[in-house]
Design a protein around this motif. Structure first.
Motif, PDB file in Angstrom:
ATOM      1  N   HIS A   1      25.430 -16.656 -19.683  1.00  0.00           N
ATOM      2  CA  HIS A   1      26.316 -15.595 -20.154  1.00  0.00           C
ATOM      3  C   HIS A   1      25.722 -14.851 -21.347  1.00  0.00           C
TER       4      HIS A   1
ATOM      5  N   ASN B   1      31.918 -15.257 -15.054  1.00  0.00           N
ATOM      6  CA  ASN B   1      31.398 -15.681 -13.749  1.00  0.00           C
ATOM      7  C   ASN B   1      31.424 -14.525 -12.756  1.00  0.00           C
ATOM      8  N   TRP B   2      32.500 -13.750 -12.793  1.00  0.00           N
ATOM      9  CA  TRP B   2      32.588 -12.600 -11.904  1.00  0.00           C
ATOM     10  C   TRP B   2      31.496 -11.588 -12.234  1.00  0.00           C
ATOM     11  N   TYR B   3      31.208 -11.396 -13.495  1.00  0.00           N
ATOM     12  CA  TYR B   3      30.170 -10.457 -13.911  1.00  0.00           C
ATOM     13  C   TYR B   3      28.824 -10.833 -13.292  1.00  0.00           C
ATOM     14  N   SER B   4      28.562 -12.140 -13.205  1.00  0.00           N
ATOM     15  CA  SER B   4      27.295 -12.590 -12.624  1.00  0.00           C
ATOM     16  C   SER B   4      27.312 -12.548 -11.110  1.00  0.00           C
ATOM     17  N   SER B   5      28.434 -13.037 -10.509  1.00  0.00           N
ATOM     18  CA  SER B   5      28.462 -13.196  -9.047  1.00  0.00           C
ATOM     19  C   SER B   5      28.721 -11.900  -8.294  1.00  0.00           C
ATOM     20  N   SER B   6      29.366 -10.932  -8.942  1.00  0.00           N
ATOM     21  CA  SER B   6      29.700  -9.683  -8.241  1.00  0.00           C
ATOM     22  C   SER B   6      28.488  -8.780  -8.036  1.00  0.00           C
ATOM     23  N   GLY B   7      27.413  -9.043  -8.738  1.00  0.00           N
ATOM     24  CA  GLY B   7      26.242  -8.175  -8.652  1.00  0.00           C
ATOM     25  C   GLY B   7      26.188  -7.133  -9.742  1.00  0.00           C
TER      26      GLY B   7
ATOM     27  N   LYS C   1      26.057  -7.576 -13.027  1.00  0.00           N
ATOM     28  CA  LYS C   1      25.061  -7.899 -14.045  1.00  0.00           C
ATOM     29  C   LYS C   1      23.650  -7.547 -13.565  1.00  0.00           C
ATOM     30  N   ASN C   2      23.332  -7.887 -12.308  1.00  0.00           N
ATOM     31  CA  ASN C   2      21.993  -7.568 -11.787  1.00  0.00           C
ATOM     32  C   ASN C   2      21.741  -6.066 -11.794  1.00  0.00           C
TER      33      ASN C   2
END
Length: 462
Positions: free
Chosen positions: A89, A49-55, A57-58
């Protein structure tokens, strides 16, 4: 000639709760179900979740997808975008892939501004701390710390509750037979090895970033494998008899139960992710059970030979054919083979025990009861014979229950005493009529009870 007996504790039907029952398997099953209830591991993985929400991954994936399109690989770019739409994920493997990190850094000069490059480096430095806060990664087998000791706690964490319940329920018909034949210690050792072997099987096909090994369905398959690895003869399983309206033990081929582990493997494959890694874990555990039980099972003890004269070759051939036929559930052939021996030697112990089982297969109750009473009259003085007679007596009670004559009953009581089946012997003594054999049989039973420190029970014998 006496059939070899196995070096294991004689089952005592009067103490099923703590001695004969599969209590090791029951306790493990309870712990597994409790683990699913109190630590179900179904919550989202914090690190992903952190990987997606922290930016992060983008940054990385916009960089990668742009590079693919720029290098005429639009088809691959579209496939990755479609996969991400179905699974948030889907890019999780990149979190731990050193090659992907190195490629992202090389592409940074073409697709990132200096500020984005600094942001990417700062976020990458936070990954170890984020991994440490993820429950699944702490309980399972994280890529950052692949300690084998985690395999022993992983089955008690996560997994589908209904899948755990299904695996436990499908194992229930096998549990009593398996633990009685192997013993409590060997069953527990198999479970510990099952956790390790299934974890190794999982790692064979798991990739970095996937959900770590967890859930008990795969390790439980080692017990299924052990059960089938032990079976070389028909099983005596309780089957409902509608005519008598009661459960009766009948000989059943063990292969009729083979759909049980197949159903567990199918459920593991269909309802666990990642599919291939979990299926590999289950198959590894099942095969390990088949192989390990060959080493761990109690070894047969050959009886003492009191008669040094060689056995009649024709008699030996008939006995061999009879036992082979029983192994194939061919009651007719077994009955004929043992009958040849009994025609020449009516009191031959091995032939009587074989005929006892063969007539059960044929449901020839009248002949079976006659053979049983003849077997109960056997002196059963050689090593292991008394235990065999005691087991046949237990089957006789469950299936027939027809009363014995006093002469047969008091002889059987002496045999039960030698087999240390004291409570069945005491119960039988209360059911028999007076006979000239009574005094000697009661004296033997009373002496053994006193020897075992059960003087209060010895005094109650008439």
């Amino acid at each position: 000639m006496t059939t070899p007996t196995t070096a294991q504790t004689t089952a005592d039907p009067t103490a099923p709760a703590w001695r004969n029952g599969p209590w090791v398997m029951a306790l493990v099953a309870i712990a597994l179900i409790a683990g699913q209830l109190f630590n179900n591991a179904n919550t989202p993985q914090p690190v992903l979740n952190w990987y997606s929400s922290s930016g992060l991954k983008n940054l990385e994936w916009n960089n990668y997808l742009s590079w693919l399109r720029f290098n005429n690989q639009s088809a691959l770019s579209q496939q990755l975008e479609a996969r991400a739409a179905m699974d948030p994920h889907a890019y999780s493997a990149a979190l731990f892939a050193d090659d992907f990190v190195a490629d992202s850094q090389r592409r940074a000069h073409d697709f990132w501004s200096p500020a984005e490059t600094e942001q990417w480096k700062r976020l990458r430095e936070q990954i170890p701390a984020q991994v440490a806060t993820s429950n699944l990664y702490r309980w399972g087998l994280p890529n950052s710390s692949p300690r084998p000791a985690r395999f022993f706690t992983a089955p008690f964490t996560g997994g589908s509750l209904w899948l755990t319940l299904a695996a436990v329920l499908l194992l229930a018909p096998l549990a009593s037979t398996l633990e009685r034949r192997l013993g409590h210690g060997r069953v527990l050792a198999l479970w510990i090895l099952g956790c390790l072997v299934s974890g190794v099987g999982y790692l064979l096909l798991a990739s970095p970033g996937q959900v770590p090994f967890h859930g008990p369905a795969a390790p439980l398959l080692i017990w299924f494998g052990a059960f089938f690895g032990l079976q070389h003869s028909p099983l005596q399983l309780p089957i409902w008899h509608p005519k008598h309206k009661q459960w009766q033990r009948r000989p059943v081929s063990p292969y009729t139960l083979l759909p049980l582990p197949i159903a567990v493997m199918a459920a593991v494959a269909l309802f666990s992710t990642p599919l291939l890694a979990n299926l590999s874990a289950g198959i590894a555990a099942f095969i390990a059970g088949l192989l390990l039980v060959q080493i761990m099972q109690p070894q047969p003890i050959e009886p003492e030979q009191h008669d040094n004269s060689p056995m009649d070759p024709q008699q030996l051939s008939s006995l061999t054919r009879g036992w082979d036929a029983l192994g194939q559930l061919d009651g007719d052939a077994a009955h004929a083979a043992f009958a040849q021996v009994l025609t020449r030697e009516p009191d031959h112990f091995d032939a009587l025990t074989g005929q006892f089982t063969a007539q059960q297969l044929l449901n020839d109750n009248a002949s079976w009861e006659s053979t049983a009473q003849q077997l109960f009259c056997s002196p059963a003085t050689e090593k292991g014979q008394a235990t065999q007679v005691a087991r046949c007596w237990q089957q006789y009670q469950q299936r027939s229950g027809a009363p014995l004559s006093a002469a047969v009953g008091w002889t059987l009581l002496k045999t039960l005493t030698r087999a240390e089946e004291f409570q069945p012997a005491e119960k039988l003594a209360r059911q028999l009529d007076d006979h000239s054999l009574k005094a000697d049989a009661i004296a033997q039973l009373r002496a053994r009870l006193i020897q075992e420190g059960l003087t209060h029970r010895a005094k109650t014998l008439a």
